[in-house]
Design a protein around this motif. Structure first.
Motif, mmCIF file in Angstrom:
data_model
loop_
_atom_site.group_PDB
_atom_site.id
_atom_site.type_symbol
_atom_site.label_atom_id
_atom_site.label_comp_id
_atom_site.label_asym_id
_atom_site.label_seq_id
_atom_site.Cartn_x
_atom_site.Cartn_y
_atom_site.Cartn_z
ATOM 1 N N ALA A 35 5.265 8.461 10.242
ATOM 2 C CA ALA A 35 3.875 8.135 10.578
ATOM 3 C C ALA A 35 3.548 6.652 10.468
ATOM 4 N N PHE A 36 4.311 5.886 9.711
ATOM 5 C CA PHE A 36 3.952 4.491 9.449
ATOM 6 C C PHE A 36 4.872 3.490 10.154
ATOM 7 N N ASN A 70 9.584 4.762 5.525
ATOM 8 C CA ASN A 70 8.191 4.450 5.845
ATOM 9 C C ASN A 70 7.462 3.663 4.767
ATOM 10 N N CYS A 71 8.086 3.477 3.604
ATOM 11 C CA CYS A 71 7.410 2.724 2.546
ATOM 12 C C CYS A 71 7.352 1.239 2.916
ATOM 13 N N ASP A 72 6.447 0.506 2.262
ATOM 14 C CA ASP A 72 6.420 -0.949 2.463
ATOM 15 C C ASP A 72 6.898 -1.701 1.230
ATOM 16 N N PHE A 73 7.292 -0.959 0.189
ATOM 17 C CA PHE A 73 7.863 -1.558 -1.020
ATOM 18 C C PHE A 73 8.797 -0.530 -1.648
ATOM 19 N N LEU A 74 10.046 -0.956 -1.913
ATOM 20 C CA LEU A 74 11.032 -0.062 -2.524
ATOM 21 C C LEU A 74 11.638 -0.774 -3.725
ATOM 22 N N LEU A 75 11.413 -0.213 -4.917
ATOM 23 C CA LEU A 75 11.988 -0.762 -6.145
ATOM 24 C C LEU A 75 13.205 0.065 -6.517
ATOM 25 N N SER A 124 10.879 -1.365 6.932
ATOM 26 C CA SER A 124 9.564 -2.008 6.821
ATOM 27 C C SER A 124 9.226 -2.397 5.399
ATOM 28 N N ALA A 125 10.182 -2.297 4.499
ATOM 29 C CA ALA A 125 9.882 -2.481 3.077
ATOM 30 C C ALA A 125 10.386 -3.809 2.541
ATOM 31 N N ARG A 126 9.676 -4.323 1.565
ATOM 32 C CA ARG A 126 10.234 -5.330 0.676
ATOM 33 C C ARG A 126 11.067 -4.566 -0.341
ATOM 34 N N THR A 137 0.814 -1.223 0.000
ATOM 35 C CA THR A 137 0.000 0.000 0.000
ATOM 36 C C THR A 137 0.844 1.268 0.000
ATOM 37 N N ARG A 138 2.168 1.117 0.210
ATOM 38 C CA ARG A 138 3.032 2.302 0.286
ATOM 39 C C ARG A 138 4.248 2.112 -0.633
ATOM 40 N N PRO A 139 4.055 2.103 -1.959
ATOM 41 C CA PRO A 139 5.162 1.852 -2.893
ATOM 42 C C PRO A 139 6.023 3.092 -3.104
ATOM 43 N N LEU A 140 7.295 2.851 -3.445
ATOM 44 C CA LEU A 140 8.243 3.932 -3.717
ATOM 45 C C LEU A 140 9.280 3.427 -4.711
#
Length: 618
Positions: free
Chosen positions: A611-612, A311-316, A337-339, A246-249
């Motif tokens: 915040a996350f 704070n992202c949950d996905f980092l590409l 917190s990210a994949r 829900t929090r991609p970057l």
């Protein structure tokens, strides 16, 4: 008068005819070269011309004189006389960064060759293709003969191939005409393919004088076809990691631009609306007006961009090596917190992430747009969209710092002023230290070319780089950014710029010392300024400018910087006077993750940025 000495192919010293402008873009080799034998030196010159090399950056020396003579006897290639071989190598590095063509440096044996090494390392760590050609002693005088192993037989004999090998993609000494023909072409292909980088060819003097044959027609390699299997694997890995996100970057690295696919990737980012951060070396390859762009990240990165990474949950990660100026020394504190999915052309770079648990995918980045077209980004949560907008609004382009309290001149305000004045397609070469940090923390790139030697980051890089940029792109505005410390390391290259009558504006951010080290000493050594304040000094840059016949401007307020300082012809210095204690802000100090930078935010603002995640300052 400075610059009035003999200059090759100038018309009576007329500044309107520079050695960079008499060459055509694709002047063919002379017809006889395909049929007549050439000496090794003549072959090298013809080979370089056949690859559309326009300038060879060099400093002369006995073991290179035959090669330089061969270049000087041609009309389709030119040599540029630098004052130091280190500067020649740095200039060659900057050619690719300026217009995407191969840069070439040449030096004599011994100290000439070893002086190239710092510039070669700049290209190696940043994946910049460059060709370095060194002269070597006659083979009959070499230590490799006679069965013994003396340190040296020939005058200035040095094993430059062995020295350069760890910081080149390929380094070789040639000993026969056949080897020269084969190795030049091989080295060129190696430099320009895969993860690009510098190569070195060492040429003994007797081979330079020997007949080696004629120049064979260059074989143009077939374009590498898209690998459907590799594309499918990469797309599947990314899509699998996106499940439930829900929090991609997106993390944009220099590999995107080096592969020549930046326009396609930028269109994809715009179309998807995904938020994005970048590395410094990646920052020159896209328009910073991109709606999703949230700044560069790392130890000296933008606060908002750093908050998003943490704070992202996905980092590409696209084509970045994520060094410790980006992740800090404690890599477990990066994107906790990210994949994290890393795509890169270099499998050795990917291997280093094994302990971090990242998903790693080798990929030729020419296939990256095809992969991204198959990626199915989930809709981000409203909370994430709002958080990204808040981070952009609060931190992007906002630089108050302690100078707002003291009333001293702010380097951030100076850079923002220059940002507004330079041309859309200006070329800006940067040095290292505090001046570099202030620039990349502030400059908002639209169409400009902005670069530095990021991985090696030597003091003294920006002036020879700016010289190469102006010679490579004579119709574009060129600006050199440096600090008072770094500028002194290649200060002698002012003579090169004067001699070739180049139009360059040099900006010295002058804080009276090595500011980035002083800040480190403040934090960890109780302000003991050994070798930064104590022992360090600088010349009067106004007198230096006078000695070289340059315009000089002492800048004590940003509004003293005028458009004419960039648009007028000539070479000039803008000496920007800063307080000695001017700091780099923000900065992550040792032991802190990138989402908790100095100057430290109060608990409420820190919590809002995080915040996350549950982050407590220790």
């Amino acid at each position: 008068m400075p610059g009035s000495g003999t200059s090759r192919r100038f018309s009576n010293g007329n500044a309107s005819t520079s050695p960079a402008r008499h060459l055509t873009d694709a002047t063919p080799a002379a017809p006889s070269e395909a049929d007549s034998d050439m000496t090794g030196a003549e072959y090298i010159a013809a080979f370089l011309a056949s690859k559309h090399v326009r300038h060879v950056f060099l400093m002369t020396g006995g073991a290179a004189t035959f090669m330089i003579d061969a270049i000087g006897n041609r009309d389709d290639i030119d040599y540029i006389c630098m004052q130091h071989e280190q500067a020649a190598a740095m200039a060659a590095d900057a050619v690719w960064r300026t217009d995407g063509t191969l840069g070439v440096a040449m030096a004599t044996s011994g100290p000439g060759a070893t002086n190239l090494l710092t510039g070669i390392a700049c290209s190696y760590f940043d994946s910049i293709p460059a060709l370095h050609i060194t002269g070597q002693v006659n083979m009959r005088e070499s230590a490799m003969l006679g069965g013994a192993s003396p340190r040296q037989i020939g005058f200035q004999e040095t094993k430059i191939v062995e020295m350069a090998r760890p910081i080149t993609k390929y380094a070789v000494q040639v000993r026969t005409g056949e080897e020269l023909r084969q190795e030049l072409e091989k080295a060129y292909r190696i430099a320009m393919s895969g993860r690009m980088g510098p190569v070195l060819i060492d040429v003994p003097m007797d081979l330079q004088q020997a007949e080696v044959g004629h120049l064979s027609p260059a074989v143009t390699p077939e374009p590498t076809a898209t690998d459907p299997a590799a594309v499918a694997v990469a797309a599947a890995a990314v899509n699998q990691a996106l499940a439930g996100v829900t929090r991609p970057l997106i993390y944009w690295g220099a590999g995107v631009g080096l592969a020549g696919v930046a326009p396609e990737v930028e269109r994809w980012v715009r179309a998807t609306g995904v938020p994005m951060v970048s590395s410094w070396n990646g920052a020159t390859y896209f328009d910073h007006d991109l709606p999703g762009f949230c700044g560069t990240v790392g130890v000296y990165g933008n606060r908002g961009g750093n908050f998003l990474v943490q704070n992202c949950d996905f980092l590409l990660v696209l084509g970045s090596r994520l060094d410790n100026r980006q992740r800090t020394g404690n890599t477990r504190n990066f994107a906790p917190s990210a994949r994290v999915v890393v795509l890169d052309v270099d499998v050795e770079e990917l291997a280093k992430y094994q302990a971090d648990g990242y998903v790693t995918v080798p990929l030729n980045f020419r296939d990256l747009p095809v992969v991204l077209d198959q990626v199915r980004l989930p809709r981000p949560s409203n909370a994430w969209v709002n958080h990204v907008a808040l981070m952009q609004e609060r931190y992007l382009g906002k630089h108050a710092g302690r100078t707002a309290i003291t009333g001293a001149q702010s380097p951030y305000a100076v850079i923002q002023r220059i940002n507004r004045l330079v041309d859309h397609d200006a070329i800006i070469a940067n040095d290292t230290g505090a001046a570099l940090c202030w620039f990349f923390q502030t400059f908002h790139r639209t169409g400009q070319t902005i670069f530095t030697a990021g991985g090696n980051s030597p003091m003294g890089y920006s002036l020879p780089a700016a010289i190469a940029a102006k010679l490579t792109a004579p119709d574009r505005q060129v600006i050199c950014f440096s600090g008072d410390g770094g500028f002194q390391l290649n200060l002698q290259e002012l003579q090169t710029a004067v001699h070739y009558e180049l139009d360059i504006t040099i900006v010295i951010l002058n804080n009276g010392g090595y500011g980035i080290i002083k800040q480190f000493q403040d934090a960890y050594m109780q302000g003991r300024y050994h070798a930064t304040g104590v022992g360090y000094s600088q010349p009067d840059f106004g007198k230096i400018a006078y000695a070289y016949g340059l315009d000089y401007h002492r800048i004590e307020r940003p509004d003293q910087i005028t458009p004419e300082m960039f648009s007028h012809k000539g070479l000039r210095i803008l000496d920007v006077i800063l307080e000695e204690g001017t700091t780099i802000e923000p900065k992550a100090e040792m032991g802190r993750p990138i989402n908790d930078q100095f100057p430290y935010l109060d608990d409420a603002e820190l919590a809002e940025g995080n915040a996350f995640i549950d982050y407590k300052r220790h």
